[in-house]
Structure formats: structure tokens, C-alpha cells
Design a protein around this motif. Structure first.
Motif, short mmCIF file in Angstrom:
data_model
loop_
_atom_site.label_atom_id
_atom_site.label_comp_id
_atom_site.label_asym_id
_atom_site.label_seq_id
_atom_site.Cartn_x
_atom_site.Cartn_y
_atom_site.Cartn_z
N GLN A 73 72.46 52.42 44.15
CA GLN A 73 71.55 52.48 45.29
C GLN A 73 71.27 51.07 45.83
N ASN A 74 71.09 50.96 47.14
CA ASN A 74 70.69 49.67 47.69
C ASN A 74 69.18 49.50 47.49
N ILE A 75 68.71 48.31 47.69
CA ILE A 75 67.31 47.99 47.37
C ILE A 75 66.33 48.80 48.22
N GLU A 76 66.67 49.06 49.48
CA GLU A 76 65.77 49.83 50.35
C GLU A 76 65.58 51.25 49.81
N ASP A 77 66.69 51.85 49.35
CA ASP A 77 66.60 53.20 48.78
C ASP A 77 65.79 53.20 47.49
N LEU A 78 65.98 52.16 46.68
CA LEU A 78 65.23 52.06 45.43
C LEU A 78 63.73 51.90 45.71
N ILE A 79 63.40 51.11 46.73
CA ILE A 79 61.99 50.91 47.09
C ILE A 79 61.37 52.24 47.54
N ALA A 80 62.13 52.99 48.34
CA ALA A 80 61.63 54.29 48.78
C ALA A 80 61.39 55.21 47.59
N LEU A 81 62.29 55.18 46.62
CA LEU A 81 62.10 55.99 45.41
C LEU A 81 60.89 55.50 44.61
N CYS A 82 60.70 54.17 44.55
CA CYS A 82 59.54 53.61 43.83
C CYS A 82 58.23 54.04 44.48
N LYS A 83 58.24 54.17 45.79
CA LYS A 83 57.03 54.61 46.49
C LYS A 83 56.66 56.03 46.10
N ASN A 84 57.64 56.77 45.58
CA ASN A 84 57.40 58.12 45.07
C ASN A 84 57.28 58.13 43.55
N ASN A 85 57.02 56.96 42.98
CA ASN A 85 56.81 56.78 41.53
C ASN A 85 58.02 57.19 40.68
N ASN A 86 59.20 56.95 41.18
CA ASN A 86 60.42 57.23 40.43
C ASN A 86 60.62 56.13 39.39
N GLN A 87 60.49 56.49 38.12
CA GLN A 87 60.56 55.49 37.05
C GLN A 87 61.96 54.91 36.88
N LYS A 88 62.98 55.70 37.14
CA LYS A 88 64.35 55.18 37.03
C LYS A 88 64.59 54.11 38.10
#
Length: 184
Positions: free
Chosen positions: A6-21
Motif C-alpha cells: 500500500q502507498n502511504i496515503e492508503d495506509l493513512i486512510a486505513l489508520c484513520k479507521n484504526n486499522n492496526q496492521k
């Protein structure tokens, strides 16, 4: 798709949804650089590790405040630097010199290198080690200025000092570093 791809923008979006991975992947991508930032300020391996991890926790807690106005790494680095400085001030007797009570002549020679220093024999590690040997306020200002790339106005804000105090401290720190490097 694999989280590591995943690129960083996608990872940030996932982090905003509390995705621990996604959080773990961001941590893995940035932990070495952020550890180095923390270590240069707190000067202790174990404390730097703690500060770095606490900084990441703070970043993940405030991830919704990240508006992509700057690169994510720069945003994270600012959190780590501020947390490191706060930690250092709380746990050490870091005292900024109050220059308002004294007069100093500031030389306009802001160059850090003198003719007496043989650049060919000087190594980056020697310079960094020499910076670590300086007084705390000198080390802090030089680290923020040369290594982290902050300008004097930003350093004033980070350290909560006046511009005149920052300029004088930076000038003295450069002079002190120059003298120590000439001894090498």
C-alpha cells in the motif's frame, strides 16, 4: 492487496479507521528515522526508544488531524521532535540562557568551517559525536538547525525562546563546535 504494498496515503486512510496492521506498517516504515531524531535530542538509547514509541502513539491518536498539507514523514517528525524536547526538558536540567540580561557581540561569520579544519579527514560520525559533546542548549539548537533543517524562527517556536536568544545560542554553538572540531 497486501498491506506492505500500500502507498502511504492508503495506509493513512486505513489508520484513520484504526486499522492496526496499517499502523504497524507505518511504524515499520518510519521507526528507524524517528528513533534517530529522538536519539539526537534525548541522547539515550532507551529513552529515545520510549520517546519514539510514545510519539507514534500520539501520531496515531491524532491521525485525523493530519490534513496532508505536508508530507506524512514531516508531520510525524515534528511530533517526535516536540515530544523529544518535552521529554528532555522534563527529565533534565535543560536551561536556555537568558540573553536579555547580557550583551553579546554576534559575529556575522555564520560559517561553521574554519580554515584550520581538514575536511578530507573529518567524518560525519566525528561531527555528530562532537555535537553530542556540546552543552545541551548548543546541541539542541545545532541538531534542530543542521540535522533536522529547521530555520531560526521555527527553533524559537519549538524551544520557546526569543529570536535574539536563538540567534546568539546558534552563533555560540557554531563557534563551540568549530573549536572542538579544530581539536580533532
Amino acid at each position: 492487496m497486501n498491506i506492505k504494498n500500500q502507498n502511504i496515503e492508503d495506509l493513512i486512510a486505513l489508520c484513520k479507521n484504526n486499522n492496526q496492521k496499517a499502523q504497524f506498517e507505518i511504524y515499520n516504515r518510519y521507526c528507524k528515522a524517528m528513533y534517530n531524531v529522538a536519539f539526537r535530542i534525548v541522547k539515550d538509547e532507551h529513552f529515545a526508544q520510549d520517546v519514539m514509541q510514545e510519539g507514534f502513539l500520539k501520531a496515531f491518536t491524532k491521525i485525523n488531524d493530519y490534513k496532508q498539507e505536508v508530507a506524512f514523514g514531516a508531520w510525524l517528525k515534528k511530533i517526535i521532535i516536540n515530544y523529544s524536547i518535552d521529554f528532555y526538558k522534563k527529565n533534565n536540567s535543560f536551561q536556555v540562557e537568558d540573553i536579555s540580561k547580557q550583551l553579546y557581540k554576534i559575529e556575522e561569520n555564520d560559517g561553521i568551517i574554519s580554515e584550520n579544519i581538514d575536511l578530507n579527514s573529518l567524518k560525519v560520525k566525528q561531527v555528530l559525536d562532537t555535537i553530542l559533546q556540546l552543552k545541551d542548549n548548543y546541541r539542541m539548537v545545532l541538531t534542530l538547525f543542521y540535522i533536522e533543517g529547521y530555520d531560526q524562527e521555527e527553533i524559537c517556536e519549538i524551544l520557546n525562546i526569543t529570536y535574539a536568544n536563538c540567534r546568539t545560542t546558534l552563533s555560540r554553538a557554531k563557534d563551540s563546535l568549530r573549536k572542538k572540531l579544530e581539536e580533532i
